[in-house]
Design an enzyme around this catalytic site. Structure first.
Site, PDB file in Angstrom:
ATOM      1  N   TYR A  58     -25.072  15.617  10.048  1.00 26.11           N
ATOM      2  CA  TYR A  58     -24.223  14.957  10.558  1.00 26.11           C
ATOM      3  C   TYR A  58     -23.490  15.666  11.711  1.00 26.11           C
ATOM      4  CZ  TYR A  58     -25.177  11.809   6.590  1.00 26.11           C
ATOM      5  OH  TYR A  58     -25.662  10.764   5.756  1.00 26.11           O
ATOM      6  N   SER A 155     -32.442  13.371  -2.216  1.00 29.67           N
ATOM      7  CA  SER A 155     -32.447  12.103  -1.556  1.00 29.67           C
ATOM      8  C   SER A 155     -33.789  12.149  -0.677  1.00 29.67           C
ATOM      9  CB  SER A 155     -31.457  12.445  -0.324  1.00 29.67           C
ATOM     10  OG  SER A 155     -31.120  10.932   0.573  1.00 29.67           O
ATOM     11  N   ASN A 156     -34.090  10.908  -0.374  1.00 36.20           N
ATOM     12  CA  ASN A 156     -35.365  10.847   0.558  1.00 36.20           C
ATOM     13  C   ASN A 156     -36.769  11.079  -0.144  1.00 36.20           C
ATOM     14  OD1 ASN A 156     -33.996   9.393   3.121  1.00 36.20           O
ATOM     15  ND2 ASN A 156     -32.951  11.559   2.959  1.00 36.20           N
ATOM     16  N   GLN A 175     -30.040   9.279  -3.999  1.00 36.82           N
ATOM     17  CA  GLN A 175     -29.610   8.783  -2.911  1.00 36.82           C
ATOM     18  C   GLN A 175     -30.860   8.236  -2.106  1.00 36.82           C
ATOM     19  OE1 GLN A 175     -26.822   8.951   1.071  1.00 36.82           O
ATOM     20  NE2 GLN A 175     -26.036   9.820  -0.936  1.00 36.82           N
ATOM     21  N   TYR A 203     -28.354   4.030   0.162  1.00 41.26           N
ATOM     22  CA  TYR A 203     -27.760   4.404   1.152  1.00 41.26           C
ATOM     23  C   TYR A 203     -28.271   3.371   2.487  1.00 41.26           C
ATOM     24  CZ  TYR A 203     -31.772   7.005   3.501  1.00 41.26           C
ATOM     25  OH  TYR A 203     -32.952   7.463   3.929  1.00 41.26           O
ATOM     26  N   PRO A 205     -26.559   0.391   2.713  1.00 46.88           N
ATOM     27  CA  PRO A 205     -26.294  -0.717   1.874  1.00 46.88           C
ATOM     28  C   PRO A 205     -26.139  -2.109   2.789  1.00 46.88           C
ATOM     29  CG  PRO A 205     -24.212   0.589   2.005  1.00 46.88           C
ATOM     30  CD  PRO A 205     -25.386   1.368   2.582  1.00 46.88           C
ATOM     31  N   LEU A 206     -25.699  -1.789   3.862  1.00 42.05           N
ATOM     32  CA  LEU A 206     -25.776  -2.980   4.863  1.00 42.05           C
ATOM     33  C   LEU A 206     -26.625  -3.044   5.780  1.00 42.05           C
ATOM     34  CD1 LEU A 206     -21.549  -2.940   5.596  1.00 42.05           C
ATOM     35  CD2 LEU A 206     -23.033  -4.185   3.705  1.00 42.05           C
ATOM     36  N   LYS A 214     -22.904  -9.308  12.470  1.00 41.89           N
ATOM     37  CA  LYS A 214     -22.415  -9.824  13.617  1.00 41.89           C
ATOM     38  C   LYS A 214     -23.750  -9.494  14.783  1.00 41.89           C
ATOM     39  CE  LYS A 214     -18.008  -8.401  12.716  1.00 41.89           C
ATOM     40  NZ  LYS A 214     -16.657  -7.303  12.906  1.00 41.89           N
TER      41      LYS A 214
END
Length: 311
Positions: A58, A155-156, A175, A203, A205-206, A214
Site C-alpha cells: 500500500y 492471503s489471496n 485473509q 477483505y 467486506p463492503l 451510495k
C-alpha cells in the site's frame, strides 16, 4: 467495542477492525490526503478499535509509515497486521516474491516503517507460484520463533495453496475476499478454515464500497482506480447488484441502521468469521462502520437477507 480471540493466533482483537489500503495507498487510489488518512487511524484508536491491518504494497511502504507515526506511543494498545510478498524492482515494476530471504527482508523493512519491534500478525500477501509455500511459511515460522512476528497468515490463496501452506499446521489466519455479494469463499475455503481452526478475515467486506449504499448506476471510476477490474463493477453485473442493494437498504432502514452496518453484521454472523476490517478514507467513515458492533441479526433477518441475495 466488542472483542474476540482469533483462534490459533490467540490474538484478542475488536470484531470491527480497520483496513488501511487508502492510508498512503497512492498506487491504489487517486488524490489521497495523507493527513486525512492519519486522522482516520487516530479516530479508530480513539473509539476503541484495536485491530489495524496494512501491507507493504500500500503505497510501497507509505501506508506502514503513516500507520507507524500514528500508533507511536500506543503500540501496546493494539494488534497490528501487515503483509508482504510484493517486491518493487529497480525499474519500478513489481513481482511477487515468496523466497525466504526476501520475506525476511520484507519483515525487517516493515518493522522499521511501522516503528515497532514486533508484528502481531504477518501475512504472505500473494503466492508467487514458484516458491513452495511450505518454504515461505517455514521462514515466517522462524521469524515467529524469533519474536518478530506473532502469528502467521496467508492471503489471496485458493484451497490447494492453503492446504500446501498449512502442511505443518502453521497457518493461523487467512485473509480472502468475502462479502454479501461475493460468497465464493463459502464453497471450500471457509469449510477448510473451520476444520483447521484457522481464523478467516474477510477483505472487501463492503464489496469495495458497493455495500456502503451510495453508488448509483452512473458511477464512473477514474482511470487508475483498481476497482475497474473487479467483477462486481462490470456494467451488467453492477446493474444487477444495485437492484439487490436497494432491497438491502430498505431492510437496514427498518432496523434503524445503514446498509454498511447490515453488511458487516451479516459477515460477523457467519460461522468462522470473527472480525472484519472495513477501510475508508475519512474519520467519519470509521465512526460509522463501528455502529455495526451494536447490530445483531436474528435468524429471520438472516433468512430474509439470503432470499434477497439469491434472487
Amino acid at each position: 467495542m466488542k472483542k474476540v480471540t482469533l483462534k490459533k493466533a490467540q490474538l484478542e482483537v475488536t470484531q470491527i477492525g480497520l483496513g488501511t489500503n487508502a492510508v498512503g495507498g497512492h498506487n491504489l487510489f487517486n488524490n489521497l490526503d495523507e493527513e486525512q488518512g492519519k486522522e482516520m487511524v487516530r479516530e479508530a484508536l480513539n473509539i476503541g478499535i484495536t485491530f489495524v491491518d496494512t501491507a507493504d504494497v500500500y503505497g510501497f511502504g507509505r501506508s506502514e509509515e503513516l500507520v507507524g507515526q500514528v500508533i507511536k506511543g500506543k503500540r501496546s494498545e493494539l494488534q497490528l497486521a501487515t503483509k508482504g510478498a510484493v517486491e518493487k524492482l529497480a525499474d519500478n515494476t513489481t513481482r511477487i516474491n515468496n523466497r525466504p530471504e526476501y520475506l525476511r527482508k520484507a519483515v525487517e523493512n516493515s518493522l522499521k516503517r511501522l516503528e515497532t519491534d514486533y508484528i502481531d500478525l504477518y501475512y504472505l500477501h500473494y503466492p508467487d507460484n514458484e516458491t513452495p509455500l511450505v518454504e515461505a511459511i517455514g521462514e515466517l515460522s522462524k521469524l515467529k520463533k524469533e519474536g518478530k512476528i506473532g502469528a502467521i497468515g496467508v492471503s489471496n490463496v485458493n484451497l490447494e495453496q492453503l492446504t500446501e501452506a498449512n502442511e505443518h499446521e502453521e497457518v493461523d489466519v487467512i485473509q480472502s475476499p468475502y462479502n454479501m455479494l461475493d460468497r465464493s469463499a463459502e464453497k471450500d475455503l471457509l469449510p477448510y478454515t473451520r476444520a483447521h481452526n484457522i481464523s478467516f478475515v474477510p477483505y472487501g467486506p463492503l464489496a469495495f464500497g458497493i455495500l456502503g449504499g451510495k453508488y448509483t448506476p452512473s458511477l464512473n471510476l477514474q482511470e487508475g482506480d483498481w476497482r475497474k477490474d473487479e467483477a462486481l463493477f462490470q456494467p451488467e453485473t453492477f446493474k444487477d447488484v444495485l437492484h439487490k442493494v436497494e432491497q438491502l437498504k430498505e431492510m437496514a432502514h427498518a432496523k434503524n441502521a445503514g446498509l454498511s452496518h447490515l453488511a458487516l453484521a451479516w459477515l460477523l454472523a457467519q460461522d468462522g468469521i470473527d472480525t472484519v476490517i472495513p477501510g475508508g478514507k475519512r474519520a467519519d467513515q470509521v465512526k460509522d462502520n463501528a455502529i455495526a458492533d451494536t447490530l445483531t441479526l436474528s435468524v429471520q433477518d438472516l433468512a430474509r437477507i439470503e432470499k434477497i441475495l439469491n434472487q
